[in-house]
Each structure stands twice: as structure tokens, then as C-alpha cells.
Write a protein that holds these residues in place. Structure first.
Motif, PDB file in Angstrom:
ATOM      1  N   GLY A 174      16.385   5.624  22.453  1.00 52.80           N
ATOM      2  CA  GLY A 174      15.269   5.808  23.376  1.00 52.80           C
ATOM      3  C   GLY A 174      15.583   6.791  24.478  1.00 52.80           C
ATOM      4  O   GLY A 174      14.750   7.633  24.842  1.00 52.80           O
ATOM      5  N   LEU A 175      16.781   6.705  25.035  1.00 56.26           N
ATOM      6  CA  LEU A 175      17.166   7.615  26.118  1.00 56.26           C
ATOM      7  C   LEU A 175      17.225   9.060  25.637  1.00 56.26           C
ATOM      8  O   LEU A 175      16.816   9.984  26.347  1.00 56.26           O
ATOM      9  CB  LEU A 175      18.507   7.190  26.699  1.00 56.26           C
ATOM     10  CG  LEU A 175      18.516   5.889  27.500  1.00 56.26           C
ATOM     11  CD1 LEU A 175      19.945   5.486  27.860  1.00 56.26           C
ATOM     12  CD2 LEU A 175      17.681   6.026  28.772  1.00 56.26           C
ATOM     13  N   LEU A 176      17.721   9.272  24.430  1.00 51.65           N
ATOM     14  CA  LEU A 176      17.824  10.634  23.907  1.00 51.65           C
ATOM     15  C   LEU A 176      16.456  11.194  23.535  1.00 51.65           C
ATOM     16  O   LEU A 176      16.195  12.390  23.723  1.00 51.65           O
ATOM     17  CB  LEU A 176      18.753  10.653  22.684  1.00 51.65           C
ATOM     18  CG  LEU A 176      20.233  10.395  22.963  1.00 51.65           C
ATOM     19  CD1 LEU A 176      21.008  10.303  21.654  1.00 51.65           C
ATOM     20  CD2 LEU A 176      20.818  11.481  23.857  1.00 51.65           C
ATOM     21  N   ALA A 177      15.571  10.347  23.014  1.00 53.09           N
ATOM     22  CA  ALA A 177      14.292  10.836  22.513  1.00 53.09           C
ATOM     23  C   ALA A 177      13.226  10.933  23.596  1.00 53.09           C
ATOM     24  O   ALA A 177      12.394  11.851  23.572  1.00 53.09           O
ATOM     25  CB  ALA A 177      13.788   9.923  21.395  1.00 53.09           C
ATOM     26  N   VAL A 178      13.224  10.013  24.557  1.00 54.45           N
ATOM     27  CA  VAL A 178      12.140   9.950  25.542  1.00 54.45           C
ATOM     28  C   VAL A 178      12.632  10.190  26.957  1.00 54.45           C
ATOM     29  O   VAL A 178      12.014  10.912  27.737  1.00 54.45           O
ATOM     30  CB  VAL A 178      11.400   8.588  25.458  1.00 54.45           C
ATOM     31  CG1 VAL A 178      10.227   8.563  26.412  1.00 54.45           C
ATOM     32  CG2 VAL A 178      10.935   8.327  24.030  1.00 54.45           C
ATOM     33  N   GLY A 179      13.732   9.560  27.325  1.00 59.68           N
ATOM     34  CA  GLY A 179      14.241   9.707  28.675  1.00 59.68           C
ATOM     35  C   GLY A 179      14.069   8.458  29.505  1.00 59.68           C
ATOM     36  O   GLY A 179      13.308   7.547  29.168  1.00 59.68           O
ATOM     37  N   ASP A 180      14.796   8.408  30.596  1.00 61.81           N
ATOM     38  CA  ASP A 180      14.822   7.243  31.483  1.00 61.81           C
ATOM     39  C   ASP A 180      13.631   7.295  32.428  1.00 61.81           C
ATOM     40  O   ASP A 180      13.671   7.957  33.468  1.00 61.81           O
ATOM     41  CB  ASP A 180      16.142   7.247  32.261  1.00 61.81           C
ATOM     42  CG  ASP A 180      16.314   6.005  33.115  1.00 61.81           C
ATOM     43  OD1 ASP A 180      15.545   5.048  32.915  1.00 61.81           O
ATOM     44  OD2 ASP A 180      17.209   5.985  33.971  1.00 61.81           O
TER      45      ASP A 180
END
Length: 438
Positions: free
Chosen positions: A142-148
Motif C-alpha cells: 500500500g505504501l509503495l502503490a498509494v502513499g502514506d
């Protein structure tokens, strides 16, 4: 030297059982999959045009990394974790029966008690490794694909990134309790049923039975007494901690009881019988009946504590939950449209809900709830209103589907200065606190 002095220490037995488990190609493959597949799944789904909106937090996978681990947790609780516990805990004792190696193991270790502890700890370690992999991998994807980015909670409240990360981690931590209960059921089945395939499948069958039971309009006391994945209450403000804590404690009690029953059956086993294939009678008397008694006792305790009357879903609760979520999401929409900000108190949102067109008692789950939300903007006399159709499940989760007016919730996109964006008021998830206030 005495026999007791010659017994292998638990630590050495644990290392031996751990090596035996991780040396199996299927265990290695599944552990690898737990650490790799979730990242690929979350990253892939987050980039798709169509999201799993029927799954809790699925509609937010485009918006934040923290939705992905929760979507995976919902799937894992229904399918993955029961199967994983079956694969590990459900087979850890039965494998010795199939291979006929009990006598060799007893000669080497010289203590059935230490054998049980070593096998239980080794299987627990593998299960924890798998669960950790599911959490870490899905979060990384999720962090790699969308971001925090902030996460929209189940009451419409925006959770800051740090707060969202902590609650997601806590949700996975709470999921360990029912997972350990399934592991205990697996140990019990593996010990009591021997090489029978039913021992291997018992955790999955038990989890399916619990899942089917949770779909029924059960009293709250019965629902909370069963070991289920109950973490929705962590994503409201304030958090609905009572129901979550009760579910965690119930899951741990089931885990300890099932493991203790497996231990008692194992240490009383006659290892001189090479044709031992489990005992259905013993499985029922020493396994199933005590667990049924445990469930009944838990229900009685919760009912006496005043937590078990009815479904817990009432008209006032539904109206309050819907109005709260609408007010929070209205502010999100206001920010999208660059309108002057308002507070929830200024909006004064309220809801009026009925069931079955007013012909059905407004209590309990169902897909025939109809609600009208009203609010008022500052410095205006006009009252705004919006219509929602609600589908409420027995566990208190609801999906609110906007039914107009178009400029508020009648269309899935809103026109913003930066272009079209998903309308947060068109369709959203929420939750009703099943327990009474106290």
C-alpha cells in the motif's frame, strides 16, 4: 542416571520441531507467499479502476495505503488464516501418526509433555511468522502503490497517517486472538483425530461455522462469545473498545481451553498402539463437549453483565451513527469543493430512519432501512436533506447508499477545481455500536 535426567530440554525439542516444520516445502512456500503475495495484491488492486467496494475499506484503496492491510485482514479472517492454521496446527501431531514415528520420538525425548509443548510452540511460531508476513507485506504494498495518506474511519472521521498506522497495527494484533483460537482447535483436532483428514480440516470447518453463525441475527452475547475477527470498533472516534476487548478475551479463552484439552488428551494417549487412528468418542467427550460448555458459559456471563439483549441494532443507534458519519464526510466534500469550512457542531446533522416503508419494526439488521439526513449551514435558515438506503449486517456494519439530491450524494463523482473526484457522500461504510452505553 535417571530417566528424568535424560529427557531432552524443551528448547532443544522446540528447535527440532521448528526445523521439521520449516523443512517441509509446502510450509516454506506458504510462508514465502505470506511475505510476498499481499504486497502484489494490494499494489495491483490499488491501481485498478474497479475497487472491492463490498469489502470494508475497499472503496478507499485508491486514497490511502492504510486501506489495503484492512481489506486483506477482512479476507484473511474469512479464508486465509483458517486455512493456514489448518495447514500448520492441524497437522503437527497427525503427521507423526501418518509416518509412524511416535515411538522414535518418545525414545529420543522421553517425555510426552515436552513433545506437546515443543510441537505447540513450533506451530505457533510458524503461524505468527505467517500473520506478520501478511501484515508487513500488505502495508508495504500500500505504501509503495498509494502513499502514506489519511484514512477515512467508519464514522467518517479522517484519521491522520500516524493514527491510521497505529490502528491498523492494532487491528492485526487483535486478529491474533481468534487466530490462536483456530490454532488451538487445530491442535485439538490433530491430537484427538489422529491421521484422520478431519483433524486437518477442523480449524477451517470451525471457522466456516463461526462465519455462518455471525451472519445470523444472533443476540449480542452469543456473537461476542464466539471467537471472531472483531476490529471494526477501532476505526471510530472515540474507539468502541469494549466490544473489541471482549472479543479478544473470548478468543484467548477459546485458544487456552482448546490447547489445554489437546494437552490432556495427548499425555493420556497409549503410544504402544501402533494402529492408533484417533477416537471419535474421545474427540466428542474430551474435545467438543467442553468447548460447547465454554461457549454456553461465556454467553451466560455476558448476558448477566447486561450485554446480551437483542441484536444491539436499534433505531436511535442507526440514526446517531449515520448522522455522525455524514457530518464528518460533509466536511471532506466541503474541502474538495473549496467551500468555507464548517464544523460538525455547526451542521447539527440528524437522521430519521425507518424500515420497510414504516411497516417494519426499526430494529435489527436488514437492507430495507431508509434514512433522511438533515443539516443546516451557518447563517442560513434553509434546511438541507439527503436520502440514504442502508444495508445493515448483523455485526453492525452498514453501507449507506446515497439516493439524492444529485449535488449532494446522488452521483459518485463531484466536480472539483482540480477535476472530477470520488464523492465521499455518495456511498460509504459505517458501524453501529452493538453494546449499550456504559
Amino acid at each position: 542416571m535417571t530417566t528424568a535426567a535424560m529427557r531432552v530440554p524443551v528448547t532443544r525439542g522446540y528447535r527440532f520441531e521448528w526445523v521439521k516444520l520449516v523443512s517441509q516445502w509446502r510450509i516454506r512456500l506458504v510462508v514465502l507467499a505470506c511475505w510476498v503475495a499481499p504486497a502484489l495484491f494490494v499494489a495491483g488492486v490499488s491501481q485498478q479502476a474497479t475497487l472491492p467496494v463490498d469489502t470494508l475499506f475497499g472503496r478507499w484503496m485508491h486514497a490511502t495505503a492504510w486501506a489495503g492491510p484492512l481489506v486483506l485482514l477482512g479476507f484473511a479472517g474469512q479464508w486465509a488464516l483458517p486455512l493456514l492454521t489448518s495447514l500448520v496446527a492441524g497437522d503437527v501431531f497427525a503427521a507423526e501418526d501418518r509416518l509412524g514415528t511416535w515411538r522414535h520420538l518418545l525414545v529420543a525425548v522421553r517425555s510426552p509433555r515436552r513433545i506437546f509443548v515443543a510441537k505447540a510452540l513450533a506451530s505457533l511460531t510458524v503461524i505468527l511468522l505467517m500473520v506478520t508476513g501478511l501484515f508487513v507485506s500488505s502495508t508495504a504494498g500500500g505504501l509503495l502503490a498509494v502513499g502514506d495518506r489519511p484514512l477515512v474511519g467508519l464514522d467518517g472521521h479522517l484519521l491522520a497517517t500516524g493514527d491510521a498506522a497505529g490502528r491498523v497495527a492494532l487491528a492485526w494484533l487483535c486478529a491474533l486472538a481468534p487466530t490462536l483460537a483456530l490454532a488451538g482447535i487445530g491442535l485439538l483436532g490433530s491430537v484427538a483425530l489422529g491421521r484422520s483428514p478431519m483433524g486437518l480440516l477442523l480449524p477451517a470447518v470451525f471457522a466456516l461455522a463461526i462465519e455462518l453463525a455471525q451472519m445470523l441475527p444472533l443476540p449480542v452475547a452469543v456473537r461476542l462469545a464466539l471467537p471472531g475477527y472483531n476490529w471494526n470498533g477501532l476505526f471510530t472516534s472515540p474507539m468502541q473498545l469494549r466490544s473489541v476487548l471482549i472479543s479478544v478475551v473470548a478468543g484467548l479463552i477459546w485458544a487456552l481451553t482448546a490447547t489445554a484439552l489437546a494437552y490432556l488428551i495427548f499425555v493420556r494417549r497409549d503410544f504402544t498402539n501402533l494402529n492408533h487412528d484417533g477416537s471419535a468418542r474421545r474427540a466428542v467427550l474430551a474435545g467438543a463437549l467442553p468447548l460447547i460448555a465454554l461457549g454456553a458459559a461465556t454467553v451466560v456471563v455476558l448476558a448477566v453483565a447486561g450485554l446480551g439483549a437483542g441484536s444491539g441494532i436499534g433505531q436511535d443507534k442507526v440514526q446517531r451513527s449515520l448522522a455522525t458519519a455524514f457530518a464528518h464526510l460533509y466536511r471532506v466534500q466541503t474541502g474538495q469543493l473549496n467551500r468555507p469550512d464548517v464544523t460538525e457542531a455547526q451542521l447539527g446533522a440528524s437522521a430519521a430512519c425507518t424500515r420497510g416503508g414504516g411497516q417494519t419494526d426499526p430494529e435489527g439488521p436488514g437492507n430495507d432501512w431508509r434514512c433522511v439526513v438533515s443539516w443546516r449551514l451557518p447563517d442560513t435558515t434553509a434546511v438541507g436533506s439527503a436520502i440514504y438506503q442502508l444495508d445493515i449486517t448483523p455485526d453492525g456494519r452498514f453501507v449507506a447508499d446515497g439516493d439524492g439530491p444529485k449535488e449532494v450524494n446522488g452521483y459518485f463523482l463531484v466536480r472539483t477545481p482540480a477535476g472530477d473526484a470520488p464523492n465521499p457522500l455518495w456511498q460509504f461504510d459505517g458501524t453501529v455500536e452493538l453494546l449499550p452505553k456504559g
